[in-house]
Design an enzyme around this catalytic site. Structure first.
Site, PDB file in Angstrom:
ATOM      1  N   GLY A   6       0.843  -1.188   0.000  1.00  7.41           N
ATOM      2  CA  GLY A   6       0.000   0.000   0.000  1.00  7.41           C
ATOM      3  C   GLY A   6       0.876   1.235   0.000  1.00  7.41           C
ATOM      4  N   GLY A  11       1.177   4.346   3.918  1.00  6.69           N
ATOM      5  CA  GLY A  11       2.322   3.554   3.473  1.00  6.69           C
ATOM      6  C   GLY A  11       3.528   4.404   3.136  1.00  6.69           C
ATOM      7  N   HIS A 173     -10.180  -0.705  18.534  1.00  3.90           N
ATOM      8  CA  HIS A 173      -9.693   0.499  17.870  1.00  3.90           C
ATOM      9  C   HIS A 173     -10.879   1.062  17.097  1.00  3.90           C
ATOM     10  CE1 HIS A 173      -7.309   3.387  15.726  1.00  3.90           C
ATOM     11  NE2 HIS A 173      -7.605   2.831  14.553  1.00  3.90           N
TER      12      HIS A 173
END
Length: 309
Positions: A6, A11, A173
Site C-alpha cells: 500500500g 504507506g 480500535h
C-alpha cells in the site's frame, strides 16, 4: 528486508519515517496502482541521499518482489471517508486483506506482519485466519496511536510532556475503545490524581473521537500518527528492543477472553509479540473492557464468513 503493501498516505509516510530509524537497508513498496510505488520509491531514494541515510527503496506492482521479507506492513485498503464508521468498512476491506494474506503466505512465509487496515480489529482477525501464522507474528496497529493520542490530550491539561505519561487504552480500535486514565500513570501516580472528573471525561471523549475529527477536518483519515507509531514498532522488532507498546493482538485466555484481537500492552522484539501484559483491572474496568471486546465481536459479524476461517 521490509515490505510495505500500500503506497498511499500511510504507506508512503511510514516509509519516510523508517528512513530515520534505518531498521533495514532495503524497503520495498508494493501497490496495485501502476507506477505509484515506483515514483514514491524514487522520491524517497532522493531524500535518503540528501539526508545521508543508508536505506534504499524499491517500488513494485508485483507481490513477488516481497520475497524474502522478514517484516511486512499492510496499509492497503479502502480509506475511511467523512461520516463513515470503521465498522462500515468491514465487508469491503475483508476481501482485500484476504487476497493480500495469500500473497504474503506465498512469498514471505516467515515474516512478522503488521496491519493498519480498518476496521482494524476485524481486519487483523481476517489476516490471522488467512495467513495461518503463529499469533505472535500477526499484529494489528492501533494501540500506539490510541494511547499516545490520550497522552497528548492529557498533557495539555496537566502541563507536562506527553512522553511523561504512561497511557492505557484497551479493547477496540474505534468508537468503542476503552481509554483508562485511572490505569495511566505520571511518574508512578495515577493520571486521575492530576485531573478533575470533567477533564477525565474530556480526555476520554477526545481520544475516542480523534480519528473522526481528523477525517472531518481535512477530508481523509490520519497518516502522520499511524506512520510514526508503525516506525517505532518496526524499530523495536527489527532491533529487538523489547519495548512495550499497545497493539491489537490475538487473545487466547488473556484478560478472560479468547479468539479475538483487541488492544492490550505487549512486548515487541525480534519474534514479534514476545509477551502480552495483563493489567490488574478492577471489576468496573473489566466490565468496560469486555464491553469493548463485545463491540469487536459484533464488528466481526459484519465480515462475510468466508473470510473468517
Amino acid at each position: 528486508m521490509i515490505t510495505i503493501i500500500g503506497s498511499g498516505r500511510v504507506g508512503a509516510t511510514t516509509a519516510a519515517f523508517l528512513m530515520f530509524f534505518e531498521p533495514d537497508n532495503e524497503i520495498v513498496l508494493i501497490d496495485v496502482i501502476k507506477n505509484l510505488p515506483q515514483g514514491e520509491a524514487l522520491d524517497l531514494n532522493h531524500a535518503a541521499a540528501i539526508l545521508g541515510k543508508s536505506v534504499r527503496y524499491r517500488g513494485s506492482n508485483d507481490y513477488k518482489d516481497m520475497e524474502g521479507s522478514d517484516l511486512v506492513i499492510v496499509t492497503a485498503g479502502l480509506a475511511r471517508k467523512p461520516g463513515m464508521t470503521r465498522e462500515e468498512l468491514a465487508a469491503k476491506n475483508a476481501e482485500i486483506v484476504a487476497s493480500i494474506a495469500e500473497q504474503i503466505r506465498k512469498y514471505a512465509p516467515n515474516s512478522i506482519v503488521i496491519i493498519t487496515t480498518n476496521p482494524l480489529d476485524a481486519m487483523v482477525y481476517v489476516l490471522y485466519k488467512k495467513l495461518g501464522f503463529p499469533r505472535n507474528r500477526v499484529i494489528g496497529f492501533s494501540g500506539v496511536l490510541d494511547s499516545q493520542r490520550m497522552a497528548y490530550y492529557a498533557s495539555l491539561l496537566v502541563g507536562i510532556a506527553p512522553e511523561s505519561i504512561i497511557p492505557v487504552v484497551l479493547g477496540q480500535h474505534g468508537e468503542n475503545m476503552y481509554p483508562v486514565p485511572e490505569a495511566s500513570f505520571v511518574y508512578g501516580k495515577p493520571l486521575t490524581e492530576f485531573i478533575t472528573k470533567e477533564q477525565y471525561d474530556d480526555i476520554v471523549k477526545k481520544t475516542v473521537q480523534a480519528g473522526a475529527e481528523i477525517t472531518n477536518l481535512r477530508g481523509f483519515s490520519s497518516n502522520w500518527g499511524p506512520a510514526a507509531g508503525l516506525a517505532l514498532m518496526v524499530d523495536s522488532i527489527k532491533k529487538d528492543r523489547k519495548r512495550i507498546f499497545e497493539a491489537s493482538v490475538y487473545l487466547d485466555g488473556e484478560y478472560g477472553v479468547r479468539d479475538v484481537f483487541a488492544e492490550v500492552p505487549v512486548v515487541l522484539g525480534k519474534n514479534g509479540v514476545e509477551k502480552i501484559i495483563e493489567l490488574n483491572l478492577n471489576e468496573e474496568q473489566k466490565k468496560k473492557f469486555l464491553a469493548s471486546v463485545e463491540a469487536i465481536r459484533k464488528n466481526l459479524m459484519q465480515v462475510p464468513p468466508q473470510f473468517l476461517s
